[in-house]
Scaffold this active site. Sequence first.
Site: not given
Length: 217
Positions: A109, A167, A194
């Site tokens: 991320s 996601d 995610h």
Amino acid sequence: GAMSARRPLRLLGLHGYRQSGRRFRQRTGSLRKALRGRAELVEVSAPHIVPGGEDDDGDDPPRGWWFTGPGTFEAGVAAAEPAGLDKSLEVVAEALAEHGPFDGLLGFSQGAALAAMVCALRARGDPRFPVAFAILVAGFVSRAPSHDHFYREPIALPTLHVVGDTDAVIAASLSRELALHFVEPVILSHPGGHFIPVAAAQKKAYLDFLDRFCPSQ
């Protein structure tokens, strides 16, 4: 056999926003198990504490690599004055120097977005970042105009981009856009959201990618 002649690759792990090195370690147990014998993951914590976190337990507050507003971060915001990135690059450089040698980076991320920036600097010959490749999970391009320079030229460092088709935090399209800034990126799609996927198909993709860099004794 051939396996015993290899030392495991060493990866510096860059966690996501609102995580920390310790939290990232707790969440990557199955990944470390999947990579056992082939690569080891060493986590580093971002230097900036995210204020006012409901998930704040005094010893291990949530952290971030840079902010798009005062104490906040949104991946889609084109921050006029993003704060904290230079300090984070210093922290990564220090970790590489003090705990190295490292072979590559593994970012998740916001940590993947940071790892992409490190790759750009490395590809330009920045001596602070002696890494050969990166695995970028749920990465994205920073929208801050002052970060544009990272993406001006194709980044010639081998990368594996892990993209979650569902996601909801970092849309798959954003991770694919980041991959376009690299020379010959490898893209691994998975049906999940995610997180760092480690089902059999993804494990094979990680090992196939890492095999390109396995050192022999």
